[in-house]
Design a protein around this motif. Structure first.
Motif, PDB file in Angstrom:
ATOM      1  N   GLY A 153     -41.341  12.536 -81.445  1.00 15.13           N
ATOM      2  CA  GLY A 153     -40.996  13.140 -80.168  1.00 15.13           C
ATOM      3  C   GLY A 153     -40.272  14.454 -80.345  1.00 15.13           C
ATOM      4  N   GLY A 154     -40.043  15.141 -79.233  1.00  5.96           N
ATOM      5  CA  GLY A 154     -39.361  16.440 -79.291  1.00  5.96           C
ATOM      6  C   GLY A 154     -40.347  17.580 -79.257  1.00  5.96           C
ATOM      7  N   PRO A 155     -40.338  18.478 -80.240  1.00  7.88           N
ATOM      8  CA  PRO A 155     -41.243  19.633 -80.227  1.00  7.88           C
ATOM      9  C   PRO A 155     -42.693  19.210 -80.406  1.00  7.88           C
ATOM     10  CG  PRO A 155     -40.067  19.508 -82.307  1.00  7.88           C
ATOM     11  CD  PRO A 155     -39.446  18.481 -81.410  1.00  7.88           C
ATOM     12  N   PRO A 156     -43.651  20.062 -80.035  1.00  7.21           N
ATOM     13  CA  PRO A 156     -45.069  19.692 -80.117  1.00  7.21           C
ATOM     14  C   PRO A 156     -45.505  19.209 -81.496  1.00  7.21           C
ATOM     15  CG  PRO A 156     -44.828  21.706 -78.861  1.00  7.21           C
ATOM     16  CD  PRO A 156     -43.478  21.398 -79.414  1.00  7.21           C
ATOM     17  N   GLU A 157     -44.969  19.808 -82.542  1.00  6.94           N
ATOM     18  CA  GLU A 157     -45.364  19.411 -83.895  1.00  6.94           C
ATOM     19  C   GLU A 157     -45.065  17.934 -84.157  1.00  6.94           C
ATOM     20  OE1 GLU A 157     -44.714  23.770 -83.792  1.00  6.94           O
ATOM     21  OE2 GLU A 157     -43.575  22.029 -83.091  1.00  6.94           O
ATOM     22  N   ARG A 158     -43.955  17.425 -83.610  1.00  4.44           N
ATOM     23  CA  ARG A 158     -43.614  16.020 -83.816  1.00  4.44           C
ATOM     24  C   ARG A 158     -44.395  15.116 -82.865  1.00  4.44           C
ATOM     25  NH1 ARG A 158     -37.628  17.106 -84.543  1.00  4.44           N
ATOM     26  NH2 ARG A 158     -37.250  15.777 -82.729  1.00  4.44           N
ATOM     27  N   ARG A 159     -44.640  15.605 -81.648  1.00  2.00           N
ATOM     28  CA  ARG A 159     -45.425  14.805 -80.707  1.00  2.00           C
ATOM     29  C   ARG A 159     -46.874  14.648 -81.175  1.00  2.00           C
ATOM     30  NH1 ARG A 159     -45.318  17.871 -75.868  1.00  2.00           N
ATOM     31  NH2 ARG A 159     -43.663  19.285 -76.539  1.00  2.00           N
ATOM     32  N   ALA A 160     -47.346  15.559 -82.024  1.00  2.00           N
ATOM     33  CA  ALA A 160     -48.716  15.479 -82.551  1.00  2.00           C
ATOM     34  C   ALA A 160     -48.824  14.541 -83.748  1.00  2.00           C
ATOM     35  CB  ALA A 160     -49.196  16.877 -82.950  1.00  2.00           C
ATOM     36  N   ARG A 161     -47.700  14.015 -84.210  1.00  2.00           N
ATOM     37  CA  ARG A 161     -47.717  13.210 -85.440  1.00  2.00           C
ATOM     38  C   ARG A 161     -48.572  11.954 -85.295  1.00  2.00           C
ATOM     39  NH1 ARG A 161     -42.584  11.329 -89.212  1.00  2.00           N
ATOM     40  NH2 ARG A 161     -43.760   9.885 -90.528  1.00  2.00           N
ATOM     41  N   PHE A 162     -48.461  11.252 -84.161  1.00  2.00           N
ATOM     42  CA  PHE A 162     -49.239  10.030 -83.980  1.00  2.00           C
ATOM     43  C   PHE A 162     -50.735  10.336 -84.048  1.00  2.00           C
ATOM     44  CE2 PHE A 162     -51.320   6.949 -81.031  1.00  2.00           C
ATOM     45  CZ  PHE A 162     -51.132   5.806 -81.806  1.00  2.00           C
ATOM     46  N   LEU A 163     -51.184  11.381 -83.362  1.00  2.00           N
ATOM     47  CA  LEU A 163     -52.583  11.792 -83.438  1.00  2.00           C
ATOM     48  C   LEU A 163     -52.996  12.047 -84.885  1.00  2.00           C
ATOM     49  CD1 LEU A 163     -55.320  12.900 -82.368  1.00  2.00           C
ATOM     50  CD2 LEU A 163     -54.175  15.114 -82.113  1.00  2.00           C
ATOM     51  N   ALA A 164     -52.191  12.809 -85.609  1.00  2.00           N
ATOM     52  CA  ALA A 164     -52.540  13.145 -86.989  1.00  2.00           C
ATOM     53  C   ALA A 164     -52.632  11.901 -87.863  1.00  2.00           C
ATOM     54  CB  ALA A 164     -51.515  14.125 -87.562  1.00  2.00           C
ATOM     55  N   GLU A 165     -51.761  10.931 -87.622  1.00  2.00           N
ATOM     56  CA  GLU A 165     -51.808   9.696 -88.409  1.00  2.00           C
ATOM     57  C   GLU A 165     -53.053   8.888 -88.087  1.00  2.00           C
ATOM     58  OE1 GLU A 165     -48.094   7.648 -87.900  1.00  2.00           O
ATOM     59  OE2 GLU A 165     -46.997   9.052 -89.184  1.00  2.00           O
ATOM     60  N   VAL A 166     -53.451   8.857 -86.819  1.00  2.00           N
ATOM     61  CA  VAL A 166     -54.681   8.160 -86.434  1.00  2.00           C
ATOM     62  C   VAL A 166     -55.893   8.840 -87.068  1.00  2.00           C
ATOM     63  CG1 VAL A 166     -56.211   7.646 -84.487  1.00  2.00           C
ATOM     64  CG2 VAL A 166     -53.758   7.179 -84.299  1.00  2.00           C
ATOM     65  N   VAL A 167     -55.945  10.157 -86.987  1.00  2.00           N
ATOM     66  CA  VAL A 167     -57.071  10.898 -87.577  1.00  2.00           C
ATOM     67  C   VAL A 167     -57.133  10.675 -89.083  1.00  2.00           C
ATOM     68  CG1 VAL A 167     -57.948  13.207 -88.070  1.00  2.00           C
ATOM     69  CG2 VAL A 167     -57.195  12.634 -85.763  1.00  2.00           C
ATOM     70  N   GLU A 168     -55.992  10.748 -89.737  1.00  2.00           N
ATOM     71  CA  GLU A 168     -55.980  10.557 -91.186  1.00  2.00           C
ATOM     72  C   GLU A 168     -56.467   9.162 -91.566  1.00  2.00           C
ATOM     73  OE1 GLU A 168     -53.015  11.190 -95.025  1.00  2.00           O
ATOM     74  OE2 GLU A 168     -52.130  10.912 -93.032  1.00  2.00           O
ATOM     75  N   ALA A 169     -55.997   8.146 -90.839  1.00  2.00           N
ATOM     76  CA  ALA A 169     -56.396   6.774 -91.156  1.00  2.00           C
ATOM     77  C   ALA A 169     -57.895   6.571 -90.969  1.00  2.00           C
ATOM     78  CB  ALA A 169     -55.613   5.796 -90.281  1.00  2.00           C
TER      79      ALA A 169
END
Length: 359
Positions: free
Chosen positions: A202-218
């Motif tokens: 949460g917080g800045p956009p870079e952190r809010r994008a973390r869940f998406l990036a983890e899903v894509v990576e998996a």
């Protein structure tokens, strides 16, 4: 046929997905899944009828029982569902088409009546959306305040996405699309109207994008990035969604998944949107762009001919026009869908619209 329209019928490669034309069938929830959320023979007929699309994206398909949002929506988390989808994919392939599975988790867009054990839905933050939802019996129910996910819960959902993607490939799908729009769980993490976390997600956009990036990576680890797309809806307020700076957020979110070599991004951005950020999103993700949002044959041709998009997705026009590419090529008008039969029901309004052969 104009030069721009001819461009719509030129082949294009989206990663490892070769498309014979640039007309895409957009994902559309139709609520026709059978018992245990298994797609049946009617669904196979429905998608096979539309196999002349350059690419079919399935309706949103939940990655787990927890991810269900609406009645009679299909899943890809059980073996019976895999077998049901295999029959759908086989029918599409037999008709010469290509089809990708859109994977989704509803997050807070759900209700305890859908949840295992009657639990409350989950979300990035404990914020209930405004409005109501239809329960399994199609009765209206108020949304409840969701449970804010902890790290263990987040990791479990990432695994669910990866497992569902592997199931999709086992069913024979040509690829995967992650639903990161329309107010469902991935979108809920992205936007600050629904994500008030103060941790690494949460917080800045870079952190809010973390869940998406983890899903894509998996998913990329299981099936490869070159058969994987992501759908965004930057301006869409559906499901009580909002963000303070979408023009900044979504290119950042797209950049977070660029290392995984995506086949495409699919951006819901109504034709004529100003400012348009679809191409900025695709460029940030270093991939091709599918646009979606109220296009007709003429505006789609202009979008592709001008280079504003690499392909155009059509939603409701494909409901009543299973032969949509042929209609666009010939400049014929589109038939109108029967609104009363869009959601739920049987063959009426689903597989009984005539195509080129009148059947």
């Amino acid at each position: 046929m104009t030069d721009d329209t001819r461009r719509l019928f030129e082949p294009v490669a989206f990663g490892d997905l070769p498309l014979p034309n640039r007309i895409v069938m957009a994902p559309m929830t139709r609520n026709r899944a059978g018992p245990d959320n298994v797609p049946g023979p009617l669904t196979a007929t429905y998608y096979a009828q539309r196999a002349s699309a350059g690419l079919i994206v399935t309706e949103a398909t939940q990655v787990s029982p927890q991810g269900q949002s609406y009645p009679a929506t299909p899943g890809l988390h059980g073996q019976d569902q895999v077998e049901g989808w295999r029959a759908v994919v086989d029918a599409v392939h037999a008709a010469g088409g290509r089809i990708v599975a859109q994977l989704c988790h509803g997050g807070r867009i759900s209700h305890p009546t859908f949840q295992p054990g009657g639990a409350r839905p989950v979300a990035p933050s404990a914020i209930a959306p405004a409005g109501h939802i239809y329960g399994p019996d199609w009765s209206k129910r108020a949304y409840e305040v969701p449970v804010a996910l902890d790290r263990v819960g987040i990791e479990a959902i990432v695994r669910d996405f990866a497992t569902a993607a592997a199931n999709a490939r086992a069913a024979g799908f040509d690829g995967i699309e992650i639903h990161a729009g329309n107010g469902y769980l991935v979108d809920q993490f992205l936007r600050d109207g629904s994500n008030r976390r103060d941790d690494a997600y949460g917080g800045p956009p870079e952190r809010r994008a973390r869940f998406l990036a983890e899903v894509v990576e998996a998913i990329a680890d299981r099936v490869g990035g070159a058969r994987l797309g992501v759908r965004f809806s930057p301006w869409n307020g559906y499901n009580d969604m909002a963000d303070s700076a979408p023009e900044r957020l979504f290119p950042i979110a797209a950049k977070s998944v660029a290392p995984f070599g995506l086949a495409y991004v699919h951006v819901v951005e109504p034709v004529g949107t100003a400012p348009s950020i679809g191409r900025r999103i695709a460029d940030a993700a270093a991939t091709k762009l599918i646009v979606n949002g109220g296009y007709d044959g003429e505006t789609a041709a202009v979008a592709v001919g001008s280079g504003d998009a690499d392909a155009v997705a059509f939603a409701k026009p494909f409901i009543a026009n299973p032969d949509l590419p042929a209609r666009i090529a010939a400049g014929r008008p589109f038939a109108e869908a029967d609104k009363a039969t869009i959601y739920g029901g049987g063959a009426r309004g689903y597989t009984d619209y005539p195509g080129d052969d009148g059947a």
